[in-house]
Design a protein around this motif. Structure first.
Motif, PDB file in Angstrom:
ATOM      1  N   ASP A 101       0.835  -1.208   0.000  1.00 37.20           N
ATOM      2  CA  ASP A 101       0.000   0.000   0.000  1.00 37.20           C
ATOM      3  C   ASP A 101       0.870   1.258   0.000  1.00 37.20           C
ATOM      4  N   LEU A 104       2.340   1.658  -3.474  1.00 31.65           N
ATOM      5  CA  LEU A 104       1.343   2.084  -4.454  1.00 31.65           C
ATOM      6  C   LEU A 104       0.911   3.533  -4.254  1.00 31.65           C
ATOM      7  N   ARG A 107       3.059   5.533  -6.600  1.00 33.64           N
ATOM      8  CA  ARG A 107       3.134   4.954  -7.958  1.00 33.64           C
ATOM      9  C   ARG A 107       3.591   5.956  -9.002  1.00 33.64           C
TER      10      ARG A 107
END
Length: 124
Positions: A101, A104, A107
């Protein structure tokens, strides 16, 4: 006592199996009580599973370095020693999901052709 004939107890089974579903026919459901597949999330915030536990997650295997695995194990144990009673157990997989998490969330900054370059792109 004589043995019961299983086929007599079950009735005569079909000699030829049913043909597999074609591409135009939908496949039959796995179980009539199975919940429908979850809809893909439209927002980056992910819903945390409830009491369903590990079965609520998709399985994905990964290879870890020895130091990563031992550090994950130590951190999971440390967090379990100080957590409140009655809360779910913290595992290495819990920490991996949190790390994913975190990755991401960054990202947009991920860049590179190698693991080292990707690691540097997120400040590691």
């Amino acid at each position: 006592m004589a043995r019961a004939d299983l086929s007599a107890m079950l009735g005569r089974l079909e000699e030829t199996p049913a043909p597999p579903p074609t591409a135009t026919e939908p496949a039959p459901p796995v179980s009539p009580s199975a919940p429908p597949a979850p809809e893909p999330a439209s927002s980056p915030a992910k819903e945390q599973p409830t009491q369903a536990g590990y079965k609520a997650f998709e399985r994905k295997e990964t290879r870890l370095r020895g130091d990563q695995y031992s550090d994950l194990t130590e951190q999971a144990r440390r967090l379990n020693r100080v957590k409140r009673t009655g809360t779910p157990r913290i595992t290495e997989n819990t920490l991996i999901r949190v790390a994913i998490d975190l990755l991401l969330q960054q990202r947009e900054t991920l860049r590179g052709d190698t693991e080292d370059e990707i690691r540097k792109s997120v400040g590691l």
